[in-house]
Design a protein around this motif. Structure first.
Motif: not given
Length: 322
Positions: A277-278, A281, A284-285, A291, A294-295, A297
């Motif tokens: 997950r990390s 994420q 996606t930056k 944001k 990321r939520n 994910i």
């Protein structure tokens, strides 16, 4: 660019980063134009004590050549013995010594950037290592507040036998805050005869070109800006060659890259060794709605749900970017 007997297809390198530069990510960066990628840093003590987890970070493949492995520690003898074992097992093209990591875990043990307080020990580490292995040895440092002392350390590293040096223009105390000062790399380039690579705050095409021009260095190294963004190497390589900004669809590119990365993790049986997950994420930056993605994910149950979350939020079909 050339470092001793190793020829590189360019002069833009991927920095070694703990929990980031595994073989899938390195392969993607190489395919997008990174001239060489380094492994996650490997503890010399862990190698000597037969830690298979630490030692496995040196895993590479023929498609990744040339390839560098970074090692850290605080004992010339242990570092040299560990490097010899690494050399015999993985045959890297470069062995790099870490004199720059500011992480508390390393600093409290007298490794990483803590060694900048002990120039004589740095000299001994590099000298013994160069006398032990046949692989070219390089070093990566941070800087001290005193530029003259930093230049002196670079000189000792060259005198000890290293064939290149990378300079991250931040002090240990800065960690990753504030701006990197490339004045240090510029000065060191004027004082030593070995290749110098500038590192720090190289985040896009313009900063890459500006850093090369300002410092006069032989190459640049990209770290955190590449996390989740391996395509950055294609952009920078294209700009340095043509002077033109590459036109592309960032959301489509990030989605395709994430799918490829997750697929490579499965191929190399590494899905259980990283925080999926990390890592997802990171990709996606910088994209619109990042944001929210990321939520989603964070709530995903498996790789398929992670990919679906990104596709849906970006409105991207299952296809490669144009």
């Amino acid at each position: 660019m050339k470092i001793e007997k190793v020829h590189f297809p360019g002069n833009v390198f991927l920095a070694p980063m703990a929990n980031v530069t595994n073989i899938p990510f390195r392969l993607m960066c190489r395919n997008y134009g990174a001239s060489m990628a380094y492994s996650e840093m490997i503890s010399s003590d862990a190698v000597i004590h037969d830690s298979s987890k630490a030692f496995s970070r040196g895993l590479s493949c023929k498609n990744e050549k040339p390839f560098g492995i970074q090692i850290f520690g605080n004992s010339p003898d242990i570092i040299s013995k560990a490097a010899l074992k690494i050399e015999e097992t993985y045959q890297p093209d470069i062995i790099d010594v870490n004199f720059g990591c500011p992480a508390h875990l390393l600093v409290k043990d007298g490794s990483g950037s803590a060694l900048l307080r002990s120039p004589d020990l740095i000299y001994s580490i590099v000298k013994e290592l160069c006398e032990t292995v046949s692989t070219p040895v390089t070093a990566k440092i941070r800087v001290l507040k005193d530029i003259e002392r930093t230049v002196q350390i670079a000189g000792l590293i060259e005198k000890a036998g290293a064939c290149a040096i990378t300079v991250h223009g931040r002090t240990q105390q800065q960690h990753y805050a504030g701006k990197a000062s490339h004045e240090y790399a510029k000065r060191i380039k004027c004082e030593v005869t070995i290749p110098v690579i500038a590192n720090g705050d190289i985040i896009d095409e313009i900063s890459a070109k500006d850093t090369l021009e300002y410092t006069g260095c032989d190459g640049i190294m990209i770290g955190r800006a590449a996390m989740g963004n391996p395509f950055l190497f294609r952009r920078i390589s294209h700009y340095l060659k043509t002077g033109e900004i590459l036109d592309y669809n960032e959301c489509r590119q990030r989605t395709a890259d994430l799918e490829e990365y997750l697929g490579l993790l499965e191929k190399y049986d590494l899905t259980d060794t990283v925080n999926l997950r990390s890592h997802a994420q990171w990709f996606t930056k910088g994209i619109r709605g990042g944001k929210n993605i990321r939520n989603r994910i964070a709530d995903a149950k498996d790789i398929d749900e992670i990919i679906d979350s990104v596709r849906q939020m970006c409105g991207v079909a299952h296809e490669k970017p144009v």
